[in-house]
Design a protein around this motif. Structure first.
Motif, PDB file in Angstrom:
ATOM      1  N   ASN A   1       0.840  -1.204   0.000  1.00  0.00           N
ATOM      2  CA  ASN A   1       0.000   0.000   0.000  1.00  0.00           C
ATOM      3  C   ASN A   1       0.876   1.255   0.000  1.00  0.00           C
ATOM      4  N   LEU A   2       2.082   1.160  -0.524  1.00  0.00           N
ATOM      5  CA  LEU A   2       3.026   2.276  -0.500  1.00  0.00           C
ATOM      6  C   LEU A   2       2.879   3.227  -1.682  1.00  0.00           C
ATOM      7  N   SER A   3       1.940   2.950  -2.569  1.00  0.00           N
ATOM      8  CA  SER A   3       1.676   3.848  -3.687  1.00  0.00           C
ATOM      9  C   SER A   3       0.209   3.704  -4.088  1.00  0.00           C
ATOM     10  N   TYR A   4      -0.219   4.598  -4.944  1.00  0.00           N
ATOM     11  CA  TYR A   4      -1.570   4.551  -5.480  1.00  0.00           C
ATOM     12  C   TYR A   4      -1.779   3.246  -6.245  1.00  0.00           C
ATOM     13  N   THR A   5      -2.948   2.651  -6.084  1.00  0.00           N
ATOM     14  CA  THR A   5      -3.336   1.515  -6.917  1.00  0.00           C
ATOM     15  C   THR A   5      -4.694   1.814  -7.532  1.00  0.00           C
ATOM     16  N   LEU A   6      -4.947   1.226  -8.663  1.00  0.00           N
ATOM     17  CA  LEU A   6      -6.219   1.416  -9.337  1.00  0.00           C
ATOM     18  C   LEU A   6      -7.365   0.959  -8.440  1.00  0.00           C
ATOM     19  N   PRO A   7      -8.436   1.728  -8.334  1.00  0.00           N
ATOM     20  CA  PRO A   7      -9.572   1.339  -7.476  1.00  0.00           C
ATOM     21  C   PRO A   7     -10.133  -0.040  -7.825  1.00  0.00           C
ATOM     22  N   GLU A   8     -10.149  -0.403  -9.108  1.00  0.00           N
ATOM     23  CA  GLU A   8     -10.735  -1.687  -9.494  1.00  0.00           C
ATOM     24  C   GLU A   8      -9.933  -2.890  -9.004  1.00  0.00           C
ATOM     25  N   LEU A   9      -8.700  -2.682  -8.556  1.00  0.00           N
ATOM     26  CA  LEU A   9      -7.914  -3.805  -8.032  1.00  0.00           C
ATOM     27  C   LEU A   9      -8.563  -4.411  -6.790  1.00  0.00           C
ATOM     28  N   SER A  10      -9.261  -3.598  -6.014  1.00  0.00           N
ATOM     29  CA  SER A  10      -9.914  -4.119  -4.805  1.00  0.00           C
ATOM     30  C   SER A  10     -11.010  -5.126  -5.145  1.00  0.00           C
ATOM     31  N   GLU A  11     -11.462  -5.138  -6.390  1.00  0.00           N
ATOM     32  CA  GLU A  11     -12.502  -6.069  -6.827  1.00  0.00           C
ATOM     33  C   GLU A  11     -11.929  -7.349  -7.435  1.00  0.00           C
ATOM     34  N   ARG A  12     -10.627  -7.416  -7.599  1.00  0.00           N
ATOM     35  CA  ARG A  12     -10.005  -8.573  -8.237  1.00  0.00           C
ATOM     36  C   ARG A  12      -9.656  -9.622  -7.191  1.00  0.00           C
ATOM     37  N   GLU A  13     -10.134 -10.848  -7.385  1.00  0.00           N
ATOM     38  CA  GLU A  13      -9.830 -11.914  -6.428  1.00  0.00           C
ATOM     39  C   GLU A  13      -8.362 -12.291  -6.450  1.00  0.00           C
ATOM     40  N   TRP A  14      -7.663 -11.952  -7.514  1.00  0.00           N
ATOM     41  CA  TRP A  14      -6.258 -12.306  -7.638  1.00  0.00           C
ATOM     42  C   TRP A  14      -5.327 -11.267  -7.015  1.00  0.00           C
ATOM     43  N   PHE A  15      -5.853 -10.162  -6.483  1.00  0.00           N
ATOM     44  CA  PHE A  15      -5.007  -9.085  -5.956  1.00  0.00           C
ATOM     45  C   PHE A  15      -5.171  -8.913  -4.447  1.00  0.00           C
ATOM     46  N   SER A  16      -4.042  -8.801  -3.750  1.00  0.00           N
ATOM     47  CA  SER A  16      -4.028  -8.475  -2.318  1.00  0.00           C
ATOM     48  C   SER A  16      -3.035  -7.356  -2.080  1.00  0.00           C
ATOM     49  N   LYS A  17      -3.378  -6.515  -1.116  1.00  0.00           N
ATOM     50  CA  LYS A  17      -2.510  -5.398  -0.768  1.00  0.00           C
ATOM     51  C   LYS A  17      -1.953  -5.623   0.638  1.00  0.00           C
ATOM     52  N   ALA A  18      -0.635  -5.596   0.761  1.00  0.00           N
ATOM     53  CA  ALA A  18       0.021  -5.750   2.060  1.00  0.00           C
ATOM     54  C   ALA A  18       0.098  -4.383   2.738  1.00  0.00           C
ATOM     55  N   GLU A  19      -0.364  -4.301   3.947  1.00  0.00           N
ATOM     56  CA  GLU A  19      -0.398  -3.055   4.726  1.00  0.00           C
ATOM     57  C   GLU A  19       0.971  -2.818   5.360  1.00  0.00           C
ATOM     58  N   LEU A  20       1.661  -1.773   4.917  1.00  0.00           N
ATOM     59  CA  LEU A  20       3.002  -1.485   5.417  1.00  0.00           C
ATOM     60  C   LEU A  20       3.124  -0.125   6.095  1.00  0.00           C
ATOM     61  N   SER A  21       2.030   0.536   6.358  1.00  0.00           N
ATOM     62  CA  SER A  21       2.066   1.876   6.959  1.00  0.00           C
ATOM     63  C   SER A  21       2.814   1.885   8.294  1.00  0.00           C
ATOM     64  N   LYS A  22       2.563   0.892   9.113  1.00  0.00           N
ATOM     65  CA  LYS A  22       3.215   0.812  10.424  1.00  0.00           C
ATOM     66  C   LYS A  22       4.740   0.792  10.274  1.00  0.00           C
ATOM     67  N   TYR A  23       5.222   0.028   9.290  1.00  0.00           N
ATOM     68  CA  TYR A  23       6.670  -0.102   9.105  1.00  0.00           C
ATOM     69  C   TYR A  23       7.271   1.185   8.541  1.00  0.00           C
ATOM     70  N   MET A  24       6.527   1.882   7.708  1.00  0.00           N
ATOM     71  CA  MET A  24       6.995   3.185   7.221  1.00  0.00           C
ATOM     72  C   MET A  24       7.083   4.175   8.386  1.00  0.00           C
ATOM     73  N   ALA A  25       6.119   4.113   9.311  1.00  0.00           N
ATOM     74  CA  ALA A  25       6.170   4.982  10.489  1.00  0.00           C
ATOM     75  C   ALA A  25       7.412   4.696  11.329  1.00  0.00           C
ATOM     76  N   TYR A  26       7.745   3.409  11.484  1.00  0.00           N
ATOM     77  CA  TYR A  26       8.970   3.045  12.217  1.00  0.00           C
ATOM     78  C   TYR A  26      10.208   3.624  11.530  1.00  0.00           C
ATOM     79  N   ILE A  27      10.255   3.541  10.207  1.00  0.00           N
ATOM     80  CA  ILE A  27      11.403   4.066   9.470  1.00  0.00           C
ATOM     81  C   ILE A  27      11.505   5.565   9.629  1.00  0.00           C
ATOM     82  N   ILE A  28      10.388   6.261   9.504  1.00  0.00           N
ATOM     83  CA  ILE A  28      10.379   7.714   9.621  1.00  0.00           C
ATOM     84  C   ILE A  28      10.780   8.171  11.023  1.00  0.00           C
ATOM     85  N   SER A  29      10.336   7.422  12.037  1.00  0.00           N
ATOM     86  CA  SER A  29      10.618   7.828  13.415  1.00  0.00           C
ATOM     87  C   SER A  29      12.024   7.458  13.869  1.00  0.00           C
ATOM     88  N   ALA A  30      12.711   6.629  13.100  1.00  0.00           N
ATOM     89  CA  ALA A  30      14.058   6.165  13.505  1.00  0.00           C
ATOM     90  C   ALA A  30      15.094   7.262  13.390  1.00  0.00           C
TER      91      ALA A  30
END
Length: 156
Positions: free
Chosen positions: A127-156
């Motif tokens: 989830n580190l960049s924009y993705t097409l809205p229709e991807l959320s409707e595709r059974e073959w697509f999953s988005k890994a949530e990495l916001s927490k890890y980006m926050a750790y990097i920024i705060s380091a």
């Protein structure tokens, strides 16, 4: 999407340039590493790119194996779909495409078709960049949530 790959799976770099991605996944997941050498025709430019002449496979046999294909980006998807087809033709069991960024600059239609044909089994991106809205409707697509890890990097 649960990928549940076995320890006999093989992690692939989509090209020689992407070896650091494949190597990182391979090391962390304790999987064999394979790669494709992307041979290009540098004498021509088509649609702003040098065309790929061949993907040369380097690695252990893939027949019956689960495959993770690590890459930095899916833009048009040409390379990833070609590589996935090559791996299926070599007998790979399941193929999961793992790009950091899933841009799909030419839409998802070719991926929809390739998925329906059994060429690949899923795409897991971040989830580190924009993705097409229709991807959320595709059974073959999953988005890994990495916001927490980006926050750790920024705060380091």
């Amino acid at each position: 999407m649960s990928i549940g790959v076995s320890k006999s799976a093989i992690c692939f770099s989509s090209s020689e340039v992407q070896i650091p991605y494949g190597s990182a996944y391979s090391s962390v997941l304790e999987l064999d590493l394979g790669m494709f050498y992307k041979r290009r025709d540098y004498s021509r430019v088509i649609n702003g790119r040098n065309p790929i002449v061949a993907h040369e496979y380097i690695g252990n046999p893939v027949a019956g194996k689960d495959i993770l294909v690590a890459d930095d980006i899916i833009a048009t998807g040409d390379s990833m779909l070609h590589l996935a087809k090559d791996l299926k033709d070599k007998g790979a069991r399941r193929i999961i495409l793992v790009p950091t960024f899933a841009m799909f600059t030419e839409g998802t239609e070719r991926f929809d078709k390739a998925y329906a044909e059994g060429i690949f089994d899923g795409v897991i991106s971040t989830n580190l960049s924009y993705t097409l809205p229709e991807l959320s409707e595709r059974e073959w697509f999953s988005k890994a949530e990495l916001s927490k890890y980006m926050a750790y990097i920024i705060s380091a």
